[in-house]
Design a protein around this motif. Structure first.
Motif, PDB file in Angstrom:
ATOM      1  N   CYS A   1       0.837  -1.206   0.000  1.00 20.50           N
ATOM      2  CA  CYS A   1       0.000   0.000   0.000  1.00 20.50           C
ATOM      3  C   CYS A   1       0.871   1.254   0.000  1.00 20.50           C
TER       4      CYS A   1
ATOM      5  N   LEU B   1       1.187   4.244  -2.800  1.00 25.03           N
ATOM      6  CA  LEU B   1       0.961   5.644  -2.423  1.00 25.03           C
ATOM      7  C   LEU B   1       2.201   6.507  -2.616  1.00 25.03           C
TER       8      LEU B   1
ATOM      9  N   ARG C   1      -9.772  -0.690   3.839  1.00 26.61           N
ATOM     10  CA  ARG C   1      -9.716   0.753   3.596  1.00 26.61           C
ATOM     11  C   ARG C   1      -9.672   1.533   4.906  1.00 26.61           C
TER      12      ARG C   1
ATOM     13  N   LEU D   1      -6.206   0.990   6.574  1.00 26.70           N
ATOM     14  CA  LEU D   1      -5.153   1.756   5.915  1.00 26.70           C
ATOM     15  C   LEU D   1      -5.312   3.247   6.202  1.00 26.70           C
ATOM     16  N   GLY D   2      -6.527   3.749   6.129  1.00 20.49           N
ATOM     17  CA  GLY D   2      -6.733   5.168   6.403  1.00 20.49           C
ATOM     18  C   GLY D   2      -6.267   5.562   7.786  1.00 20.49           C
TER      19      GLY D   2
ATOM     20  N   LEU E   1      -2.360   5.454   8.021  1.00 20.98           N
ATOM     21  CA  LEU E   1      -1.724   6.543   7.273  1.00 20.98           C
ATOM     22  C   LEU E   1      -1.723   7.835   8.079  1.00 20.98           C
TER      23      LEU E   1
ATOM     24  N   ASP F   1      -0.452  11.660   3.666  1.00 18.08           N
ATOM     25  CA  ASP F   1      -1.716  12.167   3.140  1.00 18.08           C
ATOM     26  C   ASP F   1      -2.112  11.360   1.908  1.00 18.08           C
ATOM     27  N   ALA F   2      -3.399  11.069   1.792  1.00 16.36           N
ATOM     28  CA  ALA F   2      -3.899  10.356   0.624  1.00 16.36           C
ATOM     29  C   ALA F   2      -5.352  10.747   0.385  1.00 16.36           C
TER      30      ALA F   2
ATOM     31  N   PRO G   1      -9.215  10.022  -1.085  1.00 16.31           N
ATOM     32  CA  PRO G   1     -10.032   8.803  -1.103  1.00 16.31           C
ATOM     33  C   PRO G   1      -9.754   7.926  -2.322  1.00 16.31           C
TER      34      PRO G   1
ATOM     35  N   GLN H   1      -6.883   7.733  -4.016  1.00 15.25           N
ATOM     36  CA  GLN H   1      -5.570   7.100  -3.821  1.00 15.25           C
ATOM     37  C   GLN H   1      -5.658   5.959  -2.824  1.00 15.25           C
ATOM     38  N   LEU H   2      -6.432   6.157  -1.780  1.00 16.90           N
ATOM     39  CA  LEU H   2      -6.621   5.117  -0.769  1.00 16.90           C
ATOM     40  C   LEU H   2      -7.276   3.887  -1.396  1.00 16.90           C
TER      41      LEU H   2
ATOM     42  N   VAL I   1      -5.583   0.060  -1.844  1.00 14.71           N
ATOM     43  CA  VAL I   1      -6.235  -1.131  -1.292  1.00 14.71           C
ATOM     44  C   VAL I   1      -6.504  -2.149  -2.395  1.00 14.71           C
TER      45      VAL I   1
END
Length: 323
Positions: free
Chosen positions: A38, A42, A188, A191-192, A195, A201-202, A204, A206-207, A211
């Motif tokens: 991931c 990113l 998701r 990971l959010g 991070l 920073d990512a 939605p 990119q997230l 995933v």
């Protein structure tokens, strides 16, 4: 003695003089590659992942991008982002060290994560993997009690020591624990959350992309592709959901295993875990000396007065020498 930790101390890449993120995990199937992949998706480089000498796998482009030129070398079945010929535009302000090393061995990065899995499932998964690779690990309980390479402790106890020492590290410094079970339940959201802790920073979109490209299905497809090409002799990824040990083991074996890991499973928040009700025997001095000697043999210099040596003394309570 050669200090093998020096290789992974710094990235050794132009523009990257230090690791800003650290992702540690036990050396057993636990899902840490998901987080590492991931991060790659990113735009966070993970130079020398798990100690790999990957210098020849990367080419710098004139515009500052990096192209992966490692070919089909097997790494993409755990890090599917590493496709031959793919070009990455990495962030300049982040760099991840991904490893299976004890705490206090490296100069810690500013932000750290420990990726874990229920140790009962991690051991069971590794046993199944060794069977699939054609090894002869013996029956599962015997495998758990077998000696862990050149260390004077069993596979079970090596994992217990590793997790206990990282627990001690988390008591004195900020270490964000990421659980395999949470990632598989909601990748998701997991990971959010991590991070934010890692300062990445990512959007939605990119997230969601990270995933999707790191999913079990994506990893299995890459594993099977490499197997068809003959790059690997057998597939590695089974993709079993959490709780496999509870589904596969008999009640007595599962109870024994959970009792062995009672303290670390309680620390990690597994719902069925309760700490041991009985006191454990104090650390055996000779065993402590031999564990330190084994770390030295593995290229990890360790003074008896160091923090890790003292943490190991506490972690060795109740641990017996392997046969």
């Amino acid at each position: 003695m050669r200090d093998l930790t020096g290789f992974h101390a710094v990235p050794d890449r132009p523009g990257y003089d230090r690791y800003t993120i650290e992702v540690a995990s036990p050396e057993l199937p636990c899902g840490a590659a998901w987080l590492a992949n991931c991060l790659l998706e990113l735009g966070v480089p993970a130079w020398k992942h798990w100690g790999c000498d990957d210098g020849a796998h990367w080419a710098e482009c004139a515009d500052g991008a990096h192209r992966y030129v490692g070919g089909d070398n097997g790494w993409s079945r755990v890090l599917p982002a590493l496709r031959d010929g793919r070009t990455f535009r990495f962030r300049a302000d982040a760099c991840a060290r991904v490893h299976h090393v004890w705490p206090d061995v490296y100069l810690p990065a500013a932000r750290r994560a420990l990726f874990v899995r229920d140790p009962c499932d991690a051991l069971y998964s590794d046993w199944r993997r060794r069977l699939a690779l054609g090894e002869q690990p013996g029956a599962f309980p015997a495998y758990c009690r077998s000696r862990y390479y050149h260390y004077p402790v069993s596979r079970l106890d090596y994992l217990r020591l590793f997790l206990r020492t990282w627990r001690r590290e988390a008591e004195r410094a900020e270490v964000h624990v990421v659980r395999f079970e949470d990632y598989r339940a909601d990748a998701r959201a997991t990971l959010g959350a991590i991070l934010v802790r890692l300062g990445i920073d990512a959007t939605p979109a990119q997230l969601a992309h990270a995933v999707e490209e790191s999913s079990v299905e994506r990893v299995k497809a890459e594993d099977e592709r490499l197997h068809r090409l003959g790059v690997v002799d057998s597939t590695l990824v089974r993709g079993e959901p959490p709780g496999e040990s509870a589904r596969a083991l008999d009640a007595a074996t599962l109870a024994w295993l959970r009792d062995e890991f009672a303290d670390v499973r309680a620390w990690l928040g597994y719902a069925d875990a309760t700490p041991r009700p009985h006191a454990e025997a104090a650390c055996d001095d000779a065993l402590h000396d031999d564990v330190i000697a084994a770390l030295h043999a593995a290229g990890i210099p360790l003074a008896r007065s160091s923090w890790l040596a003292l943490a190991l003394r506490d972690a060795l309570a109740g641990v017996a020498r392997a046969a």
